[in-house]
Design a protein around this motif. Structure first.
Motif, short mmCIF file in Angstrom:
data_model
loop_
_atom_site.label_atom_id
_atom_site.label_comp_id
_atom_site.label_asym_id
_atom_site.label_seq_id
_atom_site.Cartn_x
_atom_site.Cartn_y
_atom_site.Cartn_z
N UNK A 274 29.55 27.00 34.13
CA UNK A 274 30.31 27.93 32.98
C UNK A 274 30.98 27.55 32.27
N UNK A 275 31.01 27.84 31.13
CA UNK A 275 32.31 27.70 30.05
C UNK A 275 32.65 29.57 29.75
N UNK A 276 32.76 30.01 30.64
CA UNK A 276 33.14 31.49 30.24
C UNK A 276 32.72 32.00 31.86
N UNK A 277 33.23 32.88 32.45
CA UNK A 277 32.72 33.28 33.03
C UNK A 277 33.45 35.19 32.97
N UNK A 278 32.94 36.35 33.32
CA UNK A 278 32.93 37.61 33.26
C UNK A 278 32.94 37.68 34.24
N UNK A 279 32.99 39.70 34.61
CA UNK A 279 32.84 40.78 35.21
C UNK A 279 34.19 41.47 35.41
N UNK A 280 33.76 42.43 36.79
CA UNK A 280 34.35 43.35 36.57
C UNK A 280 34.92 42.59 38.25
N UNK A 281 36.52 43.31 38.47
CA UNK A 281 37.42 43.52 39.43
C UNK A 281 37.12 44.82 40.13
N UNK A 282 36.34 45.54 39.91
CA UNK A 282 36.30 47.16 40.74
C UNK A 282 35.92 47.07 41.85
N UNK A 283 35.53 46.51 41.80
CA UNK A 283 35.56 46.66 44.13
C UNK A 283 36.70 45.98 44.86
N UNK A 284 37.69 45.57 43.66
CA UNK A 284 39.05 44.97 44.31
C UNK A 284 39.80 46.27 44.62
N UNK A 285 39.64 47.44 45.23
CA UNK A 285 39.95 48.47 45.60
C UNK A 285 40.84 49.10 44.59
N UNK A 286 39.41 49.68 43.54
CA UNK A 286 39.54 50.25 42.69
C UNK A 286 38.66 51.72 42.27
N UNK A 287 38.80 53.00 42.81
CA UNK A 287 37.92 53.76 42.82
C UNK A 287 36.26 53.31 41.56
N UNK A 288 35.61 53.81 42.61
CA UNK A 288 34.20 53.89 41.69
C UNK A 288 34.52 55.03 39.84
N UNK A 289 35.08 55.66 40.38
CA UNK A 289 35.48 56.95 39.50
C UNK A 289 34.54 57.07 38.27
N UNK A 290 32.86 57.31 38.70
CA UNK A 290 32.29 57.39 37.90
C UNK A 290 32.17 56.80 36.82
#
Length: 771
Positions: A274-290
């Protein structure tokens, strides 16, 4: 999201006599200057009263003659009780919807000492590193965790959400490509909201988006980049090494959107090309928060460090060799590159990135691997039980998500799940998705089996199925991770609550926040984060709602959205509001796209000139270019005011192509320009629309309304004007207000229907962004 421009035109009741005592009490407790302080400031300015100051500051032609028709504030106690009643309208279901969002556990030591701590949530952006060393170190930890888990050489200090991070990757790939192609290929296995945001971003840039199956991609197409999902939105984990090699041979730059927790068990994208990798860190302790706020990550190769969007924290040494941290590698920042900038991003999700980084510090490599392994083993056990019930499961290997073939029974299964207060993902009439998470237990798996069994009794126990499904689909594949990660001592030394608490406190002591004193660094600090406004953020009724849960389960949120839209419309004088943009820069971008679409729908397809004063904030020209416009600068006089004659000359010159004027009001210099009505009239005379940058809306609230004196669209910064915590540079939001003729073009969303009938598409991953 409003769809009717008449929504805010109904009469509103004003109650000026209600709770006068408690309202005054709130002001006395929370507004700093006392009468003596005010008198001293007025004396320095040479005026006798605040009314005289306003009269001499705000042009009479635009001053509001009526008070705002907004209900009087009651006491904090009563407001919190009312909010509890609103929160109770939200229903907390167990959501196994997935699609890039997962319930998780926020360690209480992080919740209490960072998320709920004004020593962390009140800081300004760390432009002055000498008073920001604590949060800069926390962000450096975050960057290090991202680099380790993705297998990439460099990572930034977070972006807004996964969808916009993927769009930033597309834009960056487009800018650095050597092929000069204009087609971006996207896997159909990507999350639908990500595809939606990418399509919106691509249109004004002239990029063609092709969505297809990565197993059958035709590399005779002239593509400059591609996006792959890992694991896929249906849970399948594909080996992308061969397709990435072929893409590189064709000259394409490859982005992989990866689930961060899965990378503790799966081969990182950096190890398969991969040249670029993106994503979300939400499941690292951050509430869903709608839907947010959550910190997205963006990692890439060292060769692209000068093109990476957003901010990076770097390690520096002074002439004595002493180490210090600073924001570094900002050569592409908007205040330098302006319309040449590759991105309009001027902020990050600092508070959320710090929480995610501390989650990695608290658990360390072994702890994260243990969480991921438990989730994966539970998923494997669930799959075995579903197979025993006669269902077919999608492709293996998988990490935490299963695609279950239900042969036309989706509606029936969804109804049974609803009766148990469980949300599943309905892919289509024949397929459903189930995504497990850190909070899932064996009892939850049994409940899911019973839902899929229907009237049929279970003829097996959890222990029997767990024993028979002990083989991991990941461990037996070639994609099992073998490389180490989180090897730095910071991820090894703070696994007890005592040690982490002391570490957090040491970092906090290196920062300047509003717990120490005023931060006189601009409009971002000119608002109040009262404790009462912060308390509800961590209530489960708001924090544990999945962004794609059925709307009827989030009626409390809908009450808040409706009230907020109504109040913002009253404050600004606009007819319709969109709450979707999740940063000021996103609000600029969304507002300009709405203007662009307005012209397009009217057949004025050549209107692409955007007039921007030379004094404007750098995000303005960057946003205009992202919206497919050509920037024409307008001269300013020695006091920073717009040169009206130059504006008229440029508007006349570009009359047939004039799309918009971007104007900050009050100006970047803090001045209410006397000619603002004339300025707006000139632009309208030549067929353009007026975009007002709302960065300085503080100075207008209750005094004048942009919708009344000529603006057609304006973004707002609740993290500046209202009570959202700035958190050291984020979270923020950038909702936009528009006049009635622009309302049909407000942002839409593919997953949750919303927005205008001819809307521009999604600009954020979640329907209401940082809800």
């Amino acid at each position: 999201m409003t769809q009717s421009p008449t929504r805010f035109t109904q009469a509103k009741n004003v109650h000026p006599a209600i709770n006068v005592r408690t309202n005054a009490e709130f002001i006395q407790r929370h507004i700093g200057p006392q009468p003596a302080d005010i008198d001293k400031m007025l004396g320095i300015l040479g005026v006798s009263s605040l009314d005289e100051l306003i009269d001499r500051t705000v042009p009479a032609a635009i001053k509001s003659q009526q008070p705002l028709a907004i209900e009087t504030v009651s006491s904090e106690y009563i407001v919190l009780n009312k909010l509890k009643q609103i929160a109770a309208k939200n229903q907390i279901f167990r959501s196994y919807i997935g699609m890039g969002y997962a319930n998780c556990i926020t360690p209480t030591v992080i919740q209490r000492n960072i998320l709920e701590n004004p020593g962390w949530y009140t800081q300004y952006t760390p432009y002055q590193p000498e008073i920001s060393q604590g949060r800069l170190e926390a962000l450096l930890n975050y960057q290090t965790a991202i680099m380790d888990l993705t297998g990439m050489a460099i990572a930034n200090a977070s972006l807004l959400d996964e969808g916009t991070a993927a769009a930033e990757a597309m834009s960056m790939s487009y800018g650095i490509q050597k092929t000069k192609f204009n087609t971006f290929w996207v896997s159909e296995a990507c999350h639908p909201q990500t595809i939606d945001v990418i399509k919106t971003r691509a249109i004004p840039l002239g990029i063609e988006v092709v969505v297809g199956d990565h197993k059958n991609i035709d590399f005779s197409q002239e593509i400059f980049g591609m996006l792959l999902q890992y694991p896929a939105t249906d849970g399948a984990v594909y080996d992308y090494a061969e397709v990435i090699d072929r893409a590189h041979t064709a000259g394409a730059i490859v982005t992989v959107a990866a689930d961060l927790l899965s990378l503790t068990l799966l081969k990182p994208p950096g190890e398969f090309g991969a040249d670029i990798v993106v994503g979300n860190t939400q499941r690292f302790g951050i509430p869903l928060g709608y839907g947010g706020p959550h910190a997205a990550y963006f990692a890439t190769k060292d060769a692209y460090k000068r093109q990476i969007p957003g901010r990076l924290v770097g390690v520096s040494k002074d002439k004595r060799g002493k180490v210090a941290l600073r924001l570094s590698l900002q050569t592409r920042e908007q205040h330098i590159r302006r319309d040449k900038a590759t991105s309009n991003i001027c902020t990050a999700q600092v508070l959320l990135a710090i929480m995610a980084g501390m989650y990695a510090v608290y658990h360390g490599a072994d702890g994260l691997r243990s969480i991921a392994t438990r989730i994966h083993n539970l998923t494997t056990t669930l799959a075995t039980g579903l197979t025993k019930l006669g269902y077919s499961i999608g492709d293996a290997p998988y990490f935490d998500t299963l695609q279950v073939k239900v042969t036309g029974n989706a509606a029936e299964i969804l109804e049974r799940a609803k009766s148990q207060q469980i949300n599943l993902r309905s892919i289509d009439a024949n397929n459903m998705g189930i995504s497990l998470d850190e909070t899932t237990t064996p009892a939850d798996a049994i409940d899911l089996w019973r839902i899929f069994a229907g009237d049929k009794a279970l003829d097996f126990t959890y222990s029997e199925i767990e024993t028979s499904s002990s083989t991991s689909s990941i461990q037996t594949s070639t994609l099992a991770r073998t490389s180490e990660y989180l090897t730095h001592p910071v991820f090894k030394n703070y696994h007890s609550e005592t040690e982490l608490l002391r570490y957090i406190t040491r970092l906090q002591s290196k920062d300047l926040s509003l717990t120490h004193g005023m931060i006189p660094l601009g409009s971002c600090t000119m608002k109040l984060n009262s404790t009462s406004e912060m308390v509800p953020v961590t209530w489960a009724e708001f924090g544990q709602i999945h962004p794609f849960a059925p709307v009827e389960q989030a009626q409390g949120y809908q009450v808040l959205f409706n009230d907020l839209e109504r109040w913002l419309a009253e404050i600004t004088g606009f007819d319709a509001i969109s709450l979707q943009p999740n940063a000021g820069s996103q609000g600029e971008y969304a507002g300009l796209l709405v203007i662009r679409e307005y012209h397009q729908q009217r057949g004025d397809i050549d209107r692409n000139i955007c007039l921007i004063p030379q004094s404007a904030h750098g995000t303005n020209p960057a946003s205009a270019v992202m919206a497919g416009m050509q920037v024409v600068p307008i001269a300013c006089d020695d006091d920073g005011n717009i040169d009206v004659e130059d504006l008229r000359a440029k508007a006349t010159k570009h009359a047939d192509k004039l799309a918009a004027l971007m104007v900050t009001y009050p100006s970047t210099h803090g001045v209410f320009e006397e000619a603002i009505v004339e300025i707006c009239s000139i632009v309208h005379e030549y067929g353009g629309q007026v975009y007002m940058d709302g960065a300085n809306l503080n100075a207008q609230v209750g005094l004048c309304r942009p919708g009344d004196f000529g603006a057609d669209v304006c973004h707002l910064n609740p993290h500046k004007t209202f009570c959202i915590p700035h958190g050291g540079g984020g979270p923020g939001m950038g909702p936009i207000g528009v006049m009635a003729h622009l309302a049909p073009y407000l942002p839409t969303h593919k997953v949750i229907p919303m927005g205008g009938k001819q809307g521009i598409g999604a600009v954020s991953a979640a329907p209401w962004s940082s809800a």
